[in-house]
Each structure stands twice: as structure tokens, then as C-alpha cells.
Scaffold this motif. Structure first.
Motif, PDB file in Angstrom:
ATOM      1  N   ASP A   4      -5.511 -37.315  31.019  1.00 23.49           N
ATOM      2  CA  ASP A   4      -4.216 -37.416  31.974  1.00 23.49           C
ATOM      3  C   ASP A   4      -2.521 -38.464  31.640  1.00 23.49           C
ATOM      4  O   ASP A   4      -3.625 -39.278  30.644  1.00 23.49           O
ATOM      5  CB  ASP A   4      -4.865 -38.288  32.942  1.00 23.49           C
ATOM      6  N   SER A   6       1.020 -39.662  32.624  1.00 26.71           N
ATOM      7  CA  SER A   6       1.868 -39.955  34.603  1.00 26.71           C
ATOM      8  C   SER A   6       3.188 -40.301  33.076  1.00 26.71           C
ATOM      9  O   SER A   6       3.778 -40.059  32.587  1.00 26.71           O
ATOM     10  CB  SER A   6       2.143 -41.210  35.113  1.00 26.71           C
ATOM     11  N   ARG A 114       1.572 -36.964  37.603  1.00 27.06           N
ATOM     12  CA  ARG A 114       0.088 -37.156  36.751  1.00 27.06           C
ATOM     13  C   ARG A 114       0.694 -36.015  36.235  1.00 27.06           C
ATOM     14  O   ARG A 114       0.440 -34.624  37.166  1.00 27.06           O
ATOM     15  CB  ARG A 114      -1.110 -36.940  37.604  1.00 27.06           C
TER      16      ARG A 114
END
Length: 121
Positions: A4, A6, A114
Motif C-alpha cells: 500500500d 498513498s 490508497r
């Protein structure tokens, strides 16, 4: 396995001026459009590989409103072969969201986006 990260708010590359020449936003001003809008859909990015179609069906499980973007291959032929609503991934999307691997899922969470990258065998 998923990775992940952002997306950071964007900065205006030049002054944004109104019809009267007044500067509304100066060059370099940081803005986060996701403070003002809500985008409920997911952007699911896959390659034209059998393993990615399997991952799409078993893991990502697209719902109404999601967009499935094809990173390579012929979108028309892939649509006919798979009977899926597929769209072409363009370079602006890749650059804006910093995509490095597919399959990936891009989704808004609060005021951030995300990006989740998956490892598929």
C-alpha cells in the motif's frame, strides 16, 4: 501479498487565474481535491494475463461503479474474449497515481487515495 501507498496532494504547476487576471492559486500551491469530492469507485488495474483475470474474479471482485483498466494488450479483443467491461489504462493515470506494478487497486480513503499493489502468480 499487497503493498500500500498513498498519493500526495498535487501542486499547481502554474498560476491559476480568473477571467479578470486575478491569481486564484499561485504556482506551487498544494491542493487536495479529495477534501471536496468523494469518489466511491475503485480503479482496478490488471494486465492481459490469465492469472490477473483469475485474481480479478477471486480477490478484487469488481462491483457496479468500479472501473477495470487494462495495462496492456488490445482492450477490444480482451472485452470480446472475457465478456468484461475493460478500459484502456493511459499514461496520465499511471503518472498521476504512481503505478509501478499490476494488478493494483486505487481507491479513495478519506482525503487520500490508497494504491494497493498485489503479487499474483
Amino acid at each position: 501479498m499487497a503493498t500500500d501507498y498513498s498519493i500526495q496532494p498535487m501542486r499547481y504547476p502554474r498560476d491559476i487565474i480568473d477571467a479578470n487576471g486575478k491569481v486564484l492559486f499561485a504556482q506551487g500551491t498544494q491542493v487536495n481535491v479529495y477534501r471536496r469530492i468523494r469518489d466511491p469507485k475503485r480503479y482496478i488495474v490488471i494486465a492481459d494475463l490469465e492469472s490477473h483475470y483469475r485474481w480479478l474474479k477471486e480477490v478484487a471482485k469488481p462491483v457496479d461503479g468500479d472501473l477495470v483498466l487494462l495495462a496492456n494488450g488490445n482492450v477490444y479483443e480482451a472485452r470480446m474474449r472475457t465478456k468484461l467491461d475493460l478500459y484502456l489504462l493511459d499514461s496520465r493515470f499511471v503518472e498521476r497515481f504512481g503505478l509501478m506494478h499490476v494488478p493494483s487497486v486505487v481507491q479513495q480513503e478519506g482525503t487520500m487515495l490508497r494504491v494497493r499493489e498485489y503479487a499474483v502468480r
